[in-house]
Design an enzyme around this catalytic site. Structure first.
Site, PDB file in Angstrom:
ATOM      1  N   TRP A  88      57.121  74.769   7.109  1.00  0.00           N
ATOM      2  CA  TRP A  88      57.789  73.627   7.724  1.00  0.00           C
ATOM      3  C   TRP A  88      56.846  72.909   8.689  1.00  0.00           C
ATOM      4  O   TRP A  88      56.919  71.684   8.847  1.00  0.00           O
ATOM      5  CB  TRP A  88      59.066  74.056   8.437  1.00  0.00           C
ATOM      6  CG  TRP A  88      59.765  72.901   9.084  1.00  0.00           C
ATOM      7  CD1 TRP A  88      59.950  72.683  10.421  1.00  0.00           C
ATOM      8  CD2 TRP A  88      60.351  71.766   8.418  1.00  0.00           C
ATOM      9  NE1 TRP A  88      60.612  71.501  10.624  1.00  0.00           N
ATOM     10  CE2 TRP A  88      60.874  70.917   9.404  1.00  0.00           C
ATOM     11  CE3 TRP A  88      60.476  71.401   7.074  1.00  0.00           C
ATOM     12  CZ2 TRP A  88      61.504  69.716   9.116  1.00  0.00           C
ATOM     13  CZ3 TRP A  88      61.115  70.200   6.769  1.00  0.00           C
ATOM     14  CH2 TRP A  88      61.623  69.373   7.790  1.00  0.00           C
ATOM     15  N   TYR A 129      60.339  70.637  18.289  1.00  0.00           N
ATOM     16  CA  TYR A 129      61.319  70.450  17.203  1.00  0.00           C
ATOM     17  C   TYR A 129      62.493  71.410  17.391  1.00  0.00           C
ATOM     18  O   TYR A 129      63.659  71.015  17.280  1.00  0.00           O
ATOM     19  CB  TYR A 129      60.633  70.690  15.863  1.00  0.00           C
ATOM     20  CG  TYR A 129      61.561  70.711  14.672  1.00  0.00           C
ATOM     21  CD1 TYR A 129      62.197  69.549  14.228  1.00  0.00           C
ATOM     22  CD2 TYR A 129      61.797  71.891  13.986  1.00  0.00           C
ATOM     23  CE1 TYR A 129      63.049  69.578  13.130  1.00  0.00           C
ATOM     24  CE2 TYR A 129      62.648  71.931  12.890  1.00  0.00           C
ATOM     25  CZ  TYR A 129      63.261  70.766  12.471  1.00  0.00           C
ATOM     26  OH  TYR A 129      64.116  70.804  11.391  1.00  0.00           O
ATOM     27  N   GLU A 169      63.247  68.676   3.053  1.00  0.00           N
ATOM     28  CA  GLU A 169      63.467  70.064   2.655  1.00  0.00           C
ATOM     29  C   GLU A 169      62.913  70.312   1.259  1.00  0.00           C
ATOM     30  O   GLU A 169      62.345  71.377   0.978  1.00  0.00           O
ATOM     31  CB  GLU A 169      64.962  70.411   2.702  1.00  0.00           C
ATOM     32  CG  GLU A 169      65.573  70.477   4.098  1.00  0.00           C
ATOM     33  CD  GLU A 169      65.107  71.658   4.931  1.00  0.00           C
ATOM     34  OE1 GLU A 169      64.407  72.543   4.397  1.00  0.00           O
ATOM     35  OE2 GLU A 169      65.431  71.693   6.132  1.00  0.00           O
TER      36      GLU A 169
END
Length: 210
Positions: free
Chosen positions: A69, A39, A61
């Protein structure tokens, strides 16, 4: 976490920057987990300028708030399936049955407030088309300069521009768009570059020089 353990890393100038077995310097959070590393290397900080992409990022988010995350990234395929590929028009049309379906979906984060915010934000995204659209609004808050952090301690978590973006989105009916969340969005979609100066990704967005 799965996969073979990576070789013991070597540290660059900042102990928060790790030089991997491929010789590339990354922040510690992206140095070992293969998913986070991919990522970071291919997606985080690269420009996202389309409505669909920004709606998805704003939604994820919001779901990330209070969680890691990595958790959201592992669940992203399930999120995309559950939310019809984050098509704003389709999500904007969700009703009570869809909310209950999502609350029963173990593949995503089953938080009612965040699920309702995703629907609210889809509807706000659709309405924004009459006022220039979501991409134009979000990117209008690109600052004249970007941070140039050498250490994690130098990376801000909010800014005047993220506070202004959050306020503008709330004015247009968005939810779960606080200044910290919007600062994370600005980092993720290339509006600012908070890659550490020693990172191999610094300046790769094409928006900001290294």
């Amino acid at each position: 976490m799965t996969g073979t353990a990576a070789p013991a890393p070597h540290h660059a100038t900042d102990p928060a920057v790790v030089v991997g077995d491929d010789g590339l310097a990354r922040p510690a959070w992206a140095a070992t987990d293969p998913l986070l590393r991919h990522y970071y290397d291919t997606e985080w900080g690269m420009p996202v300028c389309d409505e669909h992409g920004l709606y998805e990022r704003i939604t994820l988010e919001a779901f990330q708030a209070g969680l890691s995350w990595a958790t959201i990234l592992r669940k992203r395929p399930a999120f995309r399936t559950a939310f019809d590929g984050f098509d704003p028009d389709r999500v904007a049309a969700y009703g009570d049955a869809d909310i209950e379906r999502l609350l029963a979906d173990a593949g995503i984060v089953r938080n009612r407030a965040k699920i309702l915010a995703a629907v609210t934000n889809a509807r706000a995204t659709v309405r924004l088309r009459e006022h220039g659209g979501l991409p134009a609004l979000v990117w209008s808050f690109k600052p004249p300069q970007t941070p140039r952090p050498r250490t994690f301690a130098e990376i801000p978590t909010t800014s005047p521009h993220s506070r202004a973006l959050a306020a503008a989105l709330r004015k247009h009916g968005f939810a779960f768009v606080g200044p910290t969340t919007m600062h994370a969005l600005m980092e993720a979609v290339g509006i600012i570059d908070t890659h550490l100066l020693d990172s191999h990704r610094r300046g790769t967005s094409g928006i900001w020089p290294a």
